[in-house]
Design a protein around this motif. Structure first.
Motif, mmCIF file in Angstrom:
data_model
loop_
_atom_site.group_PDB
_atom_site.id
_atom_site.type_symbol
_atom_site.label_atom_id
_atom_site.label_comp_id
_atom_site.label_asym_id
_atom_site.label_seq_id
_atom_site.Cartn_x
_atom_site.Cartn_y
_atom_site.Cartn_z
ATOM 1 N N PRO A 54 39.307 55.908 52.810
ATOM 2 C CA PRO A 54 39.676 55.952 51.392
ATOM 3 C C PRO A 54 40.052 54.581 50.820
ATOM 4 N N THR A 55 40.090 53.552 51.657
ATOM 5 C CA THR A 55 40.638 52.266 51.205
ATOM 6 C C THR A 55 39.804 51.612 50.108
ATOM 7 N N THR A 56 38.482 51.805 50.147
ATOM 8 C CA THR A 56 37.634 51.145 49.156
ATOM 9 C C THR A 56 37.901 51.708 47.761
ATOM 10 N N ALA A 57 37.998 53.025 47.684
ATOM 11 C CA ALA A 57 38.314 53.643 46.388
ATOM 12 C C ALA A 57 39.708 53.205 45.934
ATOM 13 N N ALA A 58 40.642 53.110 46.883
ATOM 14 C CA ALA A 58 42.005 52.705 46.523
ATOM 15 C C ALA A 58 42.020 51.265 46.015
ATOM 16 N N GLN A 59 41.275 50.394 46.672
ATOM 17 C CA GLN A 59 41.211 48.997 46.220
ATOM 18 C C GLN A 59 40.600 48.916 44.815
ATOM 19 N N THR A 60 39.556 49.704 44.605
ATOM 20 C CA THR A 60 38.882 49.705 43.303
ATOM 21 C C THR A 60 39.853 50.146 42.206
ATOM 22 N N GLU A 61 40.604 51.185 42.509
ATOM 23 C CA GLU A 61 41.547 51.723 41.534
ATOM 24 C C GLU A 61 42.634 50.700 41.182
ATOM 25 N N ARG A 62 43.124 50.035 42.209
ATOM 26 C CA ARG A 62 44.189 49.062 42.018
ATOM 27 C C ARG A 62 43.683 47.894 41.158
ATOM 28 N N PHE A 63 42.476 47.467 41.440
ATOM 29 C CA PHE A 63 41.836 46.371 40.703
ATOM 30 C C PHE A 63 41.663 46.761 39.232
ATOM 31 N N ASP A 64 41.067 47.909 39.010
ATOM 32 C CA ASP A 64 40.823 48.340 37.621
ATOM 33 C C ASP A 64 42.126 48.550 36.862
ATOM 34 N N ALA A 65 43.119 49.103 37.547
ATOM 35 C CA ALA A 65 44.393 49.363 36.874
ATOM 36 C C ALA A 65 45.016 48.059 36.393
ATOM 37 N N ALA A 66 44.918 47.031 37.241
ATOM 38 C CA ALA A 66 45.519 45.743 36.874
ATOM 39 C C ALA A 66 44.803 45.118 35.690
ATOM 40 N N LEU A 67 43.535 45.476 35.498
ATOM 41 C CA LEU A 67 42.709 44.810 34.480
ATOM 42 C C LEU A 67 42.455 45.697 33.265
ATOM 43 N N ALA A 68 43.141 46.829 33.207
ATOM 44 C CA ALA A 68 42.861 47.792 32.128
ATOM 45 C C ALA A 68 42.854 47.092 30.777
ATOM 46 N N GLY A 69 41.777 47.283 30.050
ATOM 47 C CA GLY A 69 41.689 46.750 28.693
ATOM 48 C C GLY A 69 41.209 45.305 28.614
ATOM 49 N N LEU A 70 41.158 44.600 29.723
ATOM 50 C CA LEU A 70 40.701 43.206 29.677
ATOM 51 C C LEU A 70 39.163 43.173 29.636
ATOM 52 N N PRO A 71 38.618 42.306 28.787
ATOM 53 C CA PRO A 71 37.178 42.386 28.506
ATOM 54 C C PRO A 71 36.279 41.625 29.483
ATOM 55 N N GLU A 72 36.857 40.788 30.357
ATOM 56 C CA GLU A 72 36.004 39.910 31.158
ATOM 57 C C GLU A 72 35.233 40.693 32.217
ATOM 58 N N PRO A 73 34.065 40.153 32.642
ATOM 59 C CA PRO A 73 33.270 40.818 33.680
ATOM 60 C C PRO A 73 34.000 40.878 35.022
ATOM 61 N N ARG A 74 33.584 41.846 35.856
ATOM 62 C CA ARG A 74 34.251 42.114 37.131
ATOM 63 C C ARG A 74 33.235 42.161 38.271
ATOM 64 N N GLY A 117 43.143 25.672 28.512
ATOM 65 C CA GLY A 117 41.905 25.202 27.891
ATOM 66 C C GLY A 117 40.890 24.680 28.901
ATOM 67 N N ARG A 118 41.114 24.980 30.162
ATOM 68 C CA ARG A 118 40.255 24.420 31.214
ATOM 69 C C ARG A 118 39.203 25.410 31.699
ATOM 70 N N VAL A 119 39.218 26.612 31.120
ATOM 71 C CA VAL A 119 38.336 27.655 31.642
ATOM 72 C C VAL A 119 37.342 28.106 30.585
ATOM 73 N N GLY A 120 36.070 28.118 30.986
ATOM 74 C CA GLY A 120 35.018 28.648 30.128
ATOM 75 C C GLY A 120 34.952 30.153 30.316
ATOM 76 N N GLN A 121 33.981 30.600 31.101
ATOM 77 C CA GLN A 121 33.871 32.028 31.387
ATOM 78 C C GLN A 121 34.820 32.400 32.528
ATOM 79 N N LEU A 122 35.604 33.447 32.313
ATOM 80 C CA LEU A 122 36.457 33.991 33.357
ATOM 81 C C LEU A 122 35.833 35.282 33.887
ATOM 82 N N THR A 123 35.806 35.432 35.206
ATOM 83 C CA THR A 123 35.328 36.669 35.841
ATOM 84 C C THR A 123 36.394 37.102 36.838
ATOM 85 N N TRP A 124 36.582 38.423 36.942
ATOM 86 C CA TRP A 124 37.571 38.962 37.887
ATOM 87 C C TRP A 124 36.870 39.429 39.146
ATOM 88 N N MET A 125 37.433 39.111 40.284
ATOM 89 C CA MET A 125 36.813 39.603 41.514
ATOM 90 C C MET A 125 37.856 40.065 42.526
#
Ligand SMILES: *Cc1c(COP(=O)(O)O)cnc(C)c1O
Length: 356
Positions: free
Chosen positions: A168-188, A148-156
């Motif tokens: 290729p590392t930037t695309a790989a990092q992006t993919e890994r990030f998105d995969a971990a957050l699949a379906g989560l609604p918070e901003p990134r 209950g301590r968090v208002g807006q959550l953002t993923w970074m």
């Protein structure tokens, strides 16, 4: 007459670059003003961007408090987060946003009473420096919600090699990030300057431009419409005539190969010019170039003006700025533009423009 050495800061150029960053990325953008806005003066830069920026980012709480004291009411994200509970209390009292990048910080947030915080939860998508394991994203989210301590959550997350567009590392990092957050609604949020300019596939809800705000492209080549904000300038303040064979300066690093005309320039390593700048590095003197000669000393450096008879005492020198790209100088010194900008000291800073 005061020493003719100044760092001029063009706040109109800063505004131009912020708009360009925001437009190139889409969504919203935090202007990164850590380390005194990369040497440009954080308070002045924040004030100049206040009517157009979605918010600001700094490294530590002290930097954020300085901006609040300068009248900045916009969101300010603390990129390294709180170092201890006292730090976190300041975050809350001054309505800052904070990054949480490790377990200790998460516990501090869970345990501290008071109004909910806006938290940017940082995942390590492959840089290996700061950030929590992406596999834990969902459980971390649950914990924060339960507290209950968090208002807006953002993923970074942050990129290790976005300034090497072929990697290729930037695309790989992006993919890994998105995969971990699949379906989560918070901003990134993923992109620094190089991400904004070179990795359109990694643009998300929030950008975090730093270097490009100051008008410096993160890679060699195309300047991409950016306008340099800082001009580090000085003047030739003395001329020495050397006979062939005469040594010049500390260590006799340079010995005149011919009768030479040497200009002394009022900038040295105490002003932030790297002492290891190699001889021969072209510097801008007046309308042309002249090679650096001899050892850079604390208060001055020397240029060979033998082939520039029209240059003399009072000739303007631009170490870097709109007429002299900082990138080649930085590479010649074995460093990057970031370090040169952050390293400027002693010279007076003057700001111009910046009204909306
Ligand atoms: C410094 C920093 C930025 C800005 O990076 P630039 O390369 O200067 O655009 C963005 N995000 C984080 C986490 C940073 O530390």
């Amino acid at each position: 007459m005061p020493r003719p050495s100044t760092a001029l800061i063009d706040l109109d150029a800063l505004r131009h670059n912020y708009r360009l960053a925001r437009q190139r990325h889409g969504g919203r953008a935090l202007a990164v003003l850590k380390a005194d806005a990369y040497g440009h003066g954080a308070a002045r830069c924040a004030q100049a961007l206040a009517d157009i920026a979605d918010g600001f980012a700094v490294a530590v709480v002290e930097e954020a408090l300085a901006l609040r004291a300068a009248g900045i009411v916009q969101p300010i994200l603390v990129l390294e987060g709180a170092f201890d509970p006292q730090d976190l209390r300041q975050v809350r009292e001054h309505a800052l946003w904070t990054v949480v990048h490790h377990e200790e910080q998460l516990r501090m947030v869970e345990l501290q009473a008071g109004a909910p915080l806006n938290v940017w939860l940082k995942l390590d998508s492959g840089m290996g420096r700061l950030g929590l394991p992406p596999e834990q994203a969902r459980s971390l989210r649950q914990r924060l919600q339960a507290s209950g301590r968090v208002g807006q959550l953002t993923w970074m997350s942050h990129f290790a090699r976005a300034d090497e567009p072929q990697q290729p590392t930037t695309a790989a990092q992006t993919e890994r990030f998105d995969a971990a957050l699949a379906g989560l609604p918070e901003p990134r949020s993923l992109c620094n300057s190089a991400g904004i300019l070179h990795h359109p596939g990694s643009h998300r809800d929030w950008a975090r431009p730093g270097l490009m705000l100051y008008g410096i492209a993160p890679t060699d080549g195309d300047k991409l419409g950016l306008k340099p904000v800082m001009t580090l300038r000085s003047q030739v303040f003395a001329i020495r005539e050397l006979a062939a064979g005469q040594p010049l300066g500390y260590g006799a690093l340079h010995v005149a190969p011919r009768a030479s005309r040497i200009g002394l320039v009022a900038l040295g390593y105490a002003d932030g010019v790297p002492r290891n700048a190699p001889q021969g590095t072209p510097l801008r003197v007046g309308e042309g170039l002249a090679p650096l000669v001899g050892r850079i000393s604390m208060d001055m450096l020397m240029v060979d003006l033998t082939d520039r008879p029209e240059a003399g005492i009072g000739s303007p020198v631009e170490l870097w700025g709109p007429d002299h790209d900082i990138r080649p100088l930085a590479s010649a010194c074995g460093t990057i533009p970031y370090e040169l900008l952050c390293g400027v000291k002693r010279v007076p800073v003057r700001w111009s423009g910046g009204q909306g």
